[in-house]
Scaffold this motif. Structure first.
Motif, PDB file in Angstrom:
ATOM      1  N   ALA A  12     -46.204 -38.797  39.437  1.00 17.34           N
ATOM      2  CA  ALA A  12     -46.411 -39.129  40.839  1.00 17.34           C
ATOM      3  C   ALA A  12     -45.595 -38.248  41.762  1.00 17.34           C
ATOM      4  O   ALA A  12     -44.504 -37.799  41.433  1.00 17.34           O
ATOM      5  N   THR A  80     -49.921 -40.940  43.854  1.00 15.13           N
ATOM      6  CA  THR A  80     -49.751 -41.820  42.696  1.00 15.13           C
ATOM      7  C   THR A  80     -49.617 -41.044  41.399  1.00 15.13           C
ATOM      8  O   THR A  80     -49.166 -41.593  40.391  1.00 15.13           O
ATOM      9  N   TYR A 114     -48.810 -49.276  42.141  1.00 13.41           N
ATOM     10  CA  TYR A 114     -48.750 -48.887  43.544  1.00 13.41           C
ATOM     11  C   TYR A 114     -49.477 -49.901  44.412  1.00 13.41           C
ATOM     12  O   TYR A 114     -50.438 -50.540  43.970  1.00 13.41           O
ATOM     13  N   LEU A 135     -44.850 -47.362  46.063  1.00 11.33           N
ATOM     14  CA  LEU A 135     -44.601 -47.911  44.744  1.00 11.33           C
ATOM     15  C   LEU A 135     -44.145 -49.350  44.937  1.00 11.33           C
ATOM     16  O   LEU A 135     -43.184 -49.616  45.661  1.00 11.33           O
TER      17      LEU A 135
END
Length: 325
Positions: A12, A80, A114, A135
């Motif tokens: 990420a 992500t 997420y 997150l």
């Protein structure tokens, strides 16, 4: 609402310096418009929430015409770390589903660990979307006290396991991953593992009886003996999982591994831990929103692939990176 559930690890950009994410979005020519604020594609604005010099979250918005749909999909994919695995499905969702969300206020969507919050406005397409992506983090104070743990009580890093003794995936975690976590992380002296009951009785008929047996056996012995019995329950899961009345087996199992069983039969018959285990289940459902087992957290960050040691190490790094903010 769960937008996507994916298998496999992600790399990420959240948790990395802003430059890492901007590089992923270079084809849309993000233009700086302020401190940590940018505009890209067709006037789509976004800004970073920065903690300790790293991206903690992203917020922004714009009118989702075709160009901006593509940009926002790539933004979510890059932030992500799921890349092409998620970019297409997110673009399709944005192109086809926003009319259902228009005018409803903020809608929370889940993308594995997420959180994506959308606020859709407008009477017809192209709609305007304002978003926040981060997150997901559960504050440490939200978690209930764990009935059982190993490792220092004041450990900087806490691996929290929400588990069902009859769940085969939990058995795999217990037999394959826990020994590795003990060897690689608990041995450091700054990591603790905690066990929380989350028996899925609707699909596992003996999950609650097994949890009650674990508590009754632990009460009849030293509290640390819970872990030996925990291991035995998972190792012999197939032997007791389909029994109509598993309590006699649970008692014999304790005897087989050398634990005391005085009072265990009475404890099971009286169901002394029924309410405690039921409360743990209700908390996991209503306060944490958990739906499956095993569910693992490192401090407040949810673990996606619970069989991947590297993911635990990366989340530990995030704990350190964001600790002072």
């Amino acid at each position: 609402m769960l937008l996507l559930s994916l298998a496999g690890a992600a790399q990420a950009a959240i948790g990395e310096p802003p430059a890492a994410l901007l590089a992923e979005l270079a084809e849309y020519q993000p233009r700086e418009s302020g401190a940590a604020e940018y505009t890209a594609a067709d006037g789509f604005a976004f800004e970073f929430e920065i903690r300790s010099g790293l991206v903690y979250g992203i917020a922004g918005g714009g009118v989702l015409n075709e160009q901006n749909v593509s940009f926002m999909a790539q933004l979510v994919a890059a932030a992500t770390g799921y890349g092409s695995a998620i970019e297409g499905p997110v673009a399709e969702f944005l192109a086809t589903s926003l009319g259902e969300l228009a005018g409803r206020g903020e809608t929370a969507l889940g993308v594995e660990q997420y959180g994506l919050v959308l606020d859709v406005t407008g009477d017809e397409a192209p709609y305007r979307v304002d978003f926040r992506l981060s997150l997901q983090e559960v504050p440490s104070g939200v978690f209930p006290p764990a009935p059982h743990g190993k490792g220092p009580a004041d450990a900087r890093y806490v691996i929290r396991e929400f588990s069902d003794f009859q769940c085969p995936y939990c058995a795999r975690f217990a037999t394959q991953m826990v020994p590795l976590l003990e060897e690689q992380l608990l041995a450091r002296g700054d990591v603790r593992i905690e066990y929380h009951h989350f028996p899925l009785a609707t699909i596992h008929a003996n999950a609650i009886p097994a949890a009650e047996a674990a508590e009754c056996v632990a009460a009849a012995n030293d509290p640390a003996d819970f872990w030996a019995y925990h291991d035995a329950l998972f190792e012999r899961q197939r032997a007791w999982g389909s029994l109509g009345d598993a309590n006699p087996y649970f008692i014999r199992l304790a005897e087989d591994i050398g634990l005391e069983t005085g009072g265990v039969a009475e404890c099971l018959e009286e169901r002394r831990y029924r309410e405690e285990i039921g409360e743990a289940y209700r908390f996991a459902i209503s306060r944490l929103g958990l739906t499956g087992t095993p569910t693992l957290f490192v401090n407040g960050y949810k673990v996606q692939n619970y069989l991947d040691l590297q993911e635990y190490l990366e989340l530990i790094e995030l704990v350190d990176a964001f600790a002072d903010e």
